[in-house]
Design an enzyme around this catalytic site. Structure first.
Site, PDB file in Angstrom:
ATOM      1  N   GLU A  32      -0.269   4.636   1.728  1.00  0.00           N
ATOM      2  CA  GLU A  32      -0.923   3.499   1.081  1.00  0.00           C
ATOM      3  C   GLU A  32      -0.476   2.194   1.717  1.00  0.00           C
ATOM      4  OE1 GLU A  32      -1.496   3.463  -3.265  1.00  0.00           O
ATOM      5  OE2 GLU A  32      -0.417   1.545  -3.248  1.00  0.00           O
ATOM      6  N   TYR A  64      -6.079  -2.951  -3.960  1.00  0.00           N
ATOM      7  CA  TYR A  64      -7.040  -3.942  -4.449  1.00  0.00           C
ATOM      8  C   TYR A  64      -6.268  -4.848  -5.385  1.00  0.00           C
ATOM      9  CZ  TYR A  64     -11.939  -5.015  -5.882  1.00  0.00           C
ATOM     10  OH  TYR A  64     -13.176  -5.579  -6.100  1.00  0.00           O
ATOM     11  N   ALA A  66      -4.877  -7.652  -8.157  1.00  0.00           N
ATOM     12  CA  ALA A  66      -5.168  -7.862  -9.570  1.00  0.00           C
ATOM     13  C   ALA A  66      -6.390  -8.762  -9.723  1.00  0.00           C
ATOM     14  CB  ALA A  66      -3.969  -8.484 -10.274  1.00  0.00           C
ATOM     15  N   HIS A  92      -9.234   1.283  -2.682  1.00  0.00           N
ATOM     16  CA  HIS A  92      -8.964   1.118  -4.099  1.00  0.00           C
ATOM     17  C   HIS A  92     -10.075   0.273  -4.714  1.00  0.00           C
ATOM     18  CE1 HIS A  92      -4.416   2.111  -4.303  1.00  0.00           C
ATOM     19  NE2 HIS A  92      -4.960   2.704  -3.248  1.00  0.00           N
ATOM     20  N   ASN A 178      -5.611  10.427 -21.440  1.00  0.00           N
ATOM     21  CA  ASN A 178      -6.369   9.516 -20.596  1.00  0.00           C
ATOM     22  C   ASN A 178      -6.547  10.092 -19.192  1.00  0.00           C
ATOM     23  OD1 ASN A 178      -7.665   6.947 -20.031  1.00  0.00           O
ATOM     24  ND2 ASN A 178      -5.857   6.469 -18.804  1.00  0.00           N
ATOM     25  N   ARG A 289       5.036  -0.887   5.984  1.00  0.00           N
ATOM     26  CA  ARG A 289       6.074  -0.592   6.972  1.00  0.00           C
ATOM     27  C   ARG A 289       6.072   0.898   7.260  1.00  0.00           C
ATOM     28  NH1 ARG A 289       8.251  -5.237   9.358  1.00  0.00           N
ATOM     29  NH2 ARG A 289       8.242  -6.894   7.800  1.00  0.00           N
TER      30      ARG A 289
END
Length: 313
Positions: A32, A64, A66, A92, A178, A289
């Site tokens: 990521e 993505y 906030a 995202h 959820n 990194r």
């Protein structure tokens, strides 16, 4: 000093298991990144992608911000990965501060750019610490977003999971419910929030299976290069930081190379224990990194693929 039977048994198991001798390199990894803000950060990002590409990751994802604050930069980064590399790119996408029509338009743009994988998230409020509120006319949560994306195109869809529960959840049972709604809506897999002890993941995996969640649950791995920063992130997302971690990084604030060595050893050992428990997929939060993630993958037996090296070049 007299050792108890349990202590002797624990020592025997530790000595019987070579640190990495039995790791076969039969793992799959993904990485990521976040969209760069400056030219220098962009240079660092693409160097990192080039370094990790020869490991032939299943995909790389781009976050993505906030409230959709990085929408254009996320799109530009993901589109460039899809256009210029052989690595599957995942974008995202969140529900925050946008209508369904606006989110659907972004998803269609990704499809047109050749992006076939979306990490579908509820997202964080644009103001840190504020309570989440669904946008009027928007997708109310990640399960609804997954369902909406499924109607648009046959995307591969990853969603978030929280071994220690999302801070907004009433309890662990509600949090797991959820997750099941997201999977039932059509998500391909769940990627977990980072954690620091293998038992945290194993207990969560068992609870997910008992709840009828059959989709792949991939552990999210955060190599700790800056302990103070990880403490702040952990406090925001409800991740427990064990006291022994603080002791390991104590006194290393001004010794970045030593921190890197400790971080690589610590995170690789976490991954080795997960591997021993049957985990074959890992998702690394790189913070743009490459060195730590590459070193950890190397310790786990993963080696650069010749074809991937040529593609990265």
């Amino acid at each position: 000093m007299t050792l108890s039977f349990n202590q002797l048994e624990e020592a025997r198991r530790a000595l019987d298991a070579p640190l990495y001798a039995d790791v076969a390199g039969d793992i799959d990894v993904s990485f990521e990144f976040f969209p760069p803000k400056t030219e220098k950060m962009e240079e660092t990002l693409w160097h990192s992608i080039g370094t990790l590409a020869p490991l032939a990751p299943r995909f790389v994802s781009v976050t993505y911000g906030a409230g959709g604050s990085t929408r254009e930069r996320t799109h530009a980064t993901v589109a460039r990965i899809a256009r210029e590399t052989a690595i599957p790119a995942a974008a995202h996408l969140t529900c925050v501060e946008a209508t369904r029509e606006e989110i659907d338009a972004v998803a269609r743009e990704y499809w047109a750019a050749g992006v076939r994988h979306i990490v579908a998230l509820r997202g964080d409020p644009p103001v840190q610490g504020a309570r989440y509120q669904a946008h009027p006319g928007g997708y109310e949560n990640a399960a609804a977003l997954v369902e909406g994306l499924r109607r648009l195109h046959p995307f591969e869809l990853s969603v978030a999971a929280y071994p220690e529960s999302h801070p907004d959840s009433a309890d662990a049972a509600a949090d797991l419910d959820n997750l099941k709604r997201k999977i039932d809506a059509g998500a391909t897999r769940a990627i977990t929030q980072f954690f620091f002890e293998p038992e945290t993941f194993f207990r969560f995996r068992d609870r997910a299976a008992a709840a009828g969640i059959a989709a792949e649950v991939v552990p999210g791995i955060m190599p700790v290069s800056n302990f103070a920063a990880v403490q702040r992130m952990s406090a925001m997302c409800g991740t427990a930081v064990p006291p022994w971690m603080g002791r390991l990084f104590e006194g290393l604030d001004d010794l970045p190379d030593a921190r890197q060595l400790v971080a690589a050893t610590l995170t690789a050992e976490l991954c080795r224990k997960l591997y021993a428990g049957g985990v074959k997929q890992f998702h690394f939060y790189t913070l743009n990194r490459a060195e730590l993630s590459f070193a950890i993958c190397h310790l786990l037996g993963l080696r650069a693929k010749i074809g991937a090296q040529a593609a990265a070049a």
